[in-house]
Design an enzyme around this catalytic site. Structure first.
Site, PDB file in Angstrom:
ATOM      1  N   HIS A   1      38.494  26.461  34.694  1.00 27.02           N
ATOM      2  CA  HIS A   1      38.600  26.589  36.151  1.00 27.02           C
ATOM      3  C   HIS A   1      37.219  26.606  36.818  1.00 27.02           C
ATOM      4  O   HIS A   1      37.102  26.798  38.022  1.00 27.02           O
ATOM      5  CB  HIS A   1      39.368  27.872  36.465  1.00 27.02           C
ATOM      6  CG  HIS A   1      39.880  27.973  37.858  1.00 27.02           C
ATOM      7  ND1 HIS A   1      39.426  28.928  38.751  1.00 27.02           N
ATOM      8  CD2 HIS A   1      40.807  27.252  38.535  1.00 27.02           C
ATOM      9  CE1 HIS A   1      40.054  28.796  39.901  1.00 27.02           C
ATOM     10  NE2 HIS A   1      40.889  27.779  39.802  1.00 27.02           N
TER      11      HIS A   1
ATOM     12  N   LYS B   1      33.565  25.741  38.508  1.00 28.54           N
ATOM     13  CA  LYS B   1      33.144  24.815  39.557  1.00 28.54           C
ATOM     14  C   LYS B   1      31.634  24.973  39.760  1.00 28.54           C
ATOM     15  O   LYS B   1      31.171  26.024  40.205  1.00 28.54           O
ATOM     16  CB  LYS B   1      33.878  25.104  40.866  1.00 28.54           C
ATOM     17  CG  LYS B   1      35.420  25.154  40.739  1.00 28.54           C
ATOM     18  CD  LYS B   1      36.004  25.930  41.891  1.00 28.54           C
ATOM     19  CE  LYS B   1      37.471  26.226  41.789  1.00 28.54           C
ATOM     20  NZ  LYS B   1      38.209  25.993  40.600  1.00 28.54           N
TER      21      LYS B   1
ATOM     22  N   ASP C   1      18.933  18.091  39.277  1.00 28.78           N
ATOM     23  CA  ASP C   1      17.549  18.168  38.779  1.00 28.78           C
ATOM     24  C   ASP C   1      17.199  19.543  38.227  1.00 28.78           C
ATOM     25  O   ASP C   1      16.020  19.926  38.214  1.00 28.78           O
ATOM     26  CB  ASP C   1      16.554  17.759  39.876  1.00 28.78           C
ATOM     27  CG  ASP C   1      16.516  16.247  40.090  1.00 28.78           C
ATOM     28  OD1 ASP C   1      16.985  15.518  39.198  1.00 28.78           O
ATOM     29  OD2 ASP C   1      16.032  15.806  41.146  1.00 28.78           O
TER      30      ASP C   1
ATOM     31  N   HIS D   1      41.300  30.233  50.133  1.00 31.03           N
ATOM     32  CA  HIS D   1      40.953  29.783  48.793  1.00 31.03           C
ATOM     33  C   HIS D   1      39.635  30.400  48.308  1.00 31.03           C
ATOM     34  O   HIS D   1      39.268  30.250  47.143  1.00 31.03           O
ATOM     35  CB  HIS D   1      40.856  28.251  48.752  1.00 31.03           C
ATOM     36  CG  HIS D   1      40.903  27.691  47.364  1.00 31.03           C
ATOM     37  ND1 HIS D   1      39.789  27.212  46.708  1.00 31.03           N
ATOM     38  CD2 HIS D   1      41.935  27.532  46.499  1.00 31.03           C
ATOM     39  CE1 HIS D   1      40.136  26.782  45.504  1.00 31.03           C
ATOM     40  NE2 HIS D   1      41.431  26.958  45.339  1.00 31.03           N
TER      41      HIS D   1
ATOM     42  N   LYS E   1      36.939  32.976  46.886  1.00 24.57           N
ATOM     43  CA  LYS E   1      36.985  34.065  45.912  1.00 24.57           C
ATOM     44  C   LYS E   1      35.644  34.791  45.981  1.00 24.57           C
ATOM     45  O   LYS E   1      34.628  34.282  45.495  1.00 24.57           O
ATOM     46  CB  LYS E   1      37.208  33.522  44.500  1.00 24.57           C
ATOM     47  CG  LYS E   1      38.401  32.559  44.342  1.00 24.57           C
ATOM     48  CD  LYS E   1      37.920  31.173  44.152  1.00 24.57           C
ATOM     49  CE  LYS E   1      38.967  30.177  43.710  1.00 24.57           C
ATOM     50  NZ  LYS E   1      40.234  30.176  44.330  1.00 24.57           N
TER      51      LYS E   1
ATOM     52  N   ASP F   1      29.543  47.478  48.467  1.00 24.92           N
ATOM     53  CA  ASP F   1      28.697  48.410  49.221  1.00 24.92           C
ATOM     54  C   ASP F   1      27.732  47.714  50.181  1.00 24.92           C
ATOM     55  O   ASP F   1      26.651  48.229  50.473  1.00 24.92           O
ATOM     56  CB  ASP F   1      27.888  49.300  48.261  1.00 24.92           C
ATOM     57  CG  ASP F   1      28.753  50.378  47.607  1.00 24.92           C
ATOM     58  OD1 ASP F   1      29.762  50.773  48.222  1.00 24.92           O
ATOM     59  OD2 ASP F   1      28.413  50.806  46.492  1.00 24.92           O
TER      60      ASP F   1
END
Length: 522
Positions: free
Chosen positions: A171, A173, A178, A414, A416, A421
């Site tokens: 999952h 991403k 470079d 979508h 996450k 704090d």
């Protein structure tokens, strides 16, 4: 479509009464090892902000990408400035407008002599072998498919014959150029993630990073790239490989498609995005701080759930356990389970304010996940956890009207991210549900930049009541506990006593799925 596809295929597989065939994968092939290029300080991107990096030794610079257009522009700018390498790792890679534009960017870079490594999970590549092999045939581009399905057997049946194998996915991403800058976050490659889908837009978050974090992400990428589950794209298709003429035709069709889009509304919007204008005016400002990349090892998919030495969760745990005053969670798919629910309630009991934004049933694109989540709402509310569910009536279109941009008829969370704090922030691919924590592999970064943490917390404070329903649990006169959804619509306060903007059958179906013994797969 993203997790929806997985859930639907899994459910279909579970209902099969007869399974035919046996899934097989090729074994007789070479998988040459390769690694991130390290001699890139003399590239254009290596020299970019060299003075700032020297003034912040050991620290990385961060720039939030919360706008879909900006998130695509950032990738496009980096790809066009690449000189040595581009490393790309994604769970979903759609064959749509954004997917084609993105492929064209990678191939253009390869044409210039840039080494391109594309690593993708196989969830999104049914029937697309010719396209993938055509890209892989470029002398400067290599494509690998992670944890592939067999091409000799129907995919749906493999959810049964290879249960515990193909049901666990990569999952991750990331997009690294470079070995100098990287983009991490929640976005896959597809229209809905970059404001190009007129019917659906995902409210998402990525972060553009310059500095040591980029090298850490490259090292993680290498682990996956050289793992035995990463199959060269060319070895998977059954039958004869595509001819040079077929490969040439594929590239010509892609080039023509991109040329036809030059004056499209979407590309015009891209050219005028906030970030595009900031780049032109040299106004992009990175915020610097310490950071740690947290990730699952690829071997997680090959071992049972108890082998936590391969898991991201222990790397993230010190930040969660160390919260003293406030925890803000953004998680589109949120299934805390009994242990997670108890932990969140315990945080509240020791004086931590816990606030969570997730999808409502109406905004959730995967109803079965909502079925897992809704079982824990009342216990969390009783324990003092504050729950908010996205109000799909307040669409991206409505939020963008003031900017004069087109938008979507439906919005879905979508992003996450977790804010600890108001000092530290996690941004990545991790949902808080059993599938992410136990089955799939994930990656993210915890950045210690109080300015960004405070900014995200303030945004939550200022906008949450308008973009989401606040859940309340009340005990009626007869002792029954009833849920209330408090929100705003058309400038007026509204209160619902059932899942907002849903019909009877959707609510019934979701409740029915909630009693099925499948929570570990959610």
């Amino acid at each position: 479509m993203h997790r929806t596809a997985f859930s639907l295929h899994l459910l279909a597989a579970l209902t099969l009464f007869m399974i035919v065939g046996c899934a097989t994968l090729p074994t007789d092939f070479d998988r040459p090892e390769s690694y991130a290029l390290t001699d890139t300080n003399d590239t254009d991107l290596g020299r970019t902000r060299a003075a700032e990096q020297a003034a912040n030794p050991g620290k990385s610079g961060f720039y939030l990408l919360d706008d879909g257009l900006d998130a695509y522009v950032a990738r496009a700018v980096l790809a066009r400035r690449a000189e040595r390498s581009i490393d790309v790792q994604y769970y979903l890679y759609h064959d749509d407008l954004v997917g084609k534009l993105f492929s064209h960017l990678l191939l253009e870079a390869a044409d210039r002599g840039v080494r391109v490594r594309l690593l993708v999970d196989d969830m999104d590549f049914a029937g697309r072998d010719l396209e993938v092999v055509a890209m892989d045939s470029h002398p400067n581009m290599e494509v690998r498919i992670f944890n592939p399905f067999s091409r000799s057997v129907d995919r749906t049946s493999q959810y049964m014959t290879r249960m515990g194998d193909v049901t666990r996915r990569m999952h991750n991403k990331s997009f690294t150029v470079d070995n100098q800058l990287t983009i991490l976050g929640g976005r896959n490659i597809g229209n809905e993630y970059f404001d190009a889908d007129p019917d659906l837009a995902f409210t998402d978050l990525d972060v553009l990073v310059i500095g040591p974090v980029a090298r850490e992400v490259s090292a993680v990428f290498d682990r996956y790239w050289n793992n035995e589950l990463a199959y060269p794209a060319s070895v998977l298709p059954a039958g004869e490989p595509p001819t040079p003429e077929e490969i040439k035709e594929q590239r010509e069709q892609l080039n023509q498609f991109v040329a036809d889009q030059r004056d499209s509304e979407y590309l015009r919007n891209l050219r005028n995005s906030n970030l595009a204008n900031q780049i032109r005016n040299k106004q992009v400002e990175f915020k610097w701080g310490d950071a740690k990349v947290v990730f699952d090892e690829p071997e997680k998919l090959q071992h049972d759930f108890g082998k936590t030495e391969y898991h991201l969760e222990p790397m993230l745990a010190p930040y969660v356990d160390g919260v003293e005053k406030e925890l803000i969670i953004f998680s589109p798919y949120f299934v805390p389970g009994k242990p997670g629910t108890a932990f969140l309630v315990e945080l509240v009991q020791r004086g931590v304010r816990v606030r969570i934004l997730t999808n409502s049933l109406a905004s959730n694109d995967v109803g079965i996940v909502h079925a897992g989540y809704q079982k824990y709402r009342k216990k969390m509310l009783r324990g003092g956890v504050e729950l908010y569910e996205l109000n799909k009536k307040l669409t991206r279109k409505e939020r963008k009207e003031q900017k004069g941009k087109t938008g979507s008829s439906k919005a879905s969370l979508h992003a996450k991210s977790f804010v600890f704090d108001r000092r530290q922030v996690f941004i990545g691919s991790l949902n808080l549900d059993p599938r992410a924590l136990e089955h799939n592999t994930e990656i993210g970064v915890v950045l210690e930049v109080p300015e960004i943490a405070e900014e995200m917390a303030v945004r939550f404070d200022e906008n949450i009541e308008e973009i989401a329903f606040r859940l309340e649990l009340k005990k009626e006169h007869d002792g029954y506990e009833r849920l209330y959804w408090h929100g705003w619509e058309d400038g007026k306060q509204v209160v619902y006593t059932r899942e907002p903007h849903t019909g009877f059958w959707r609510r019934f179906g979701t409740s029915f799925m909630g009693v099925l013994p499948i929570e570990s797969q959610l």
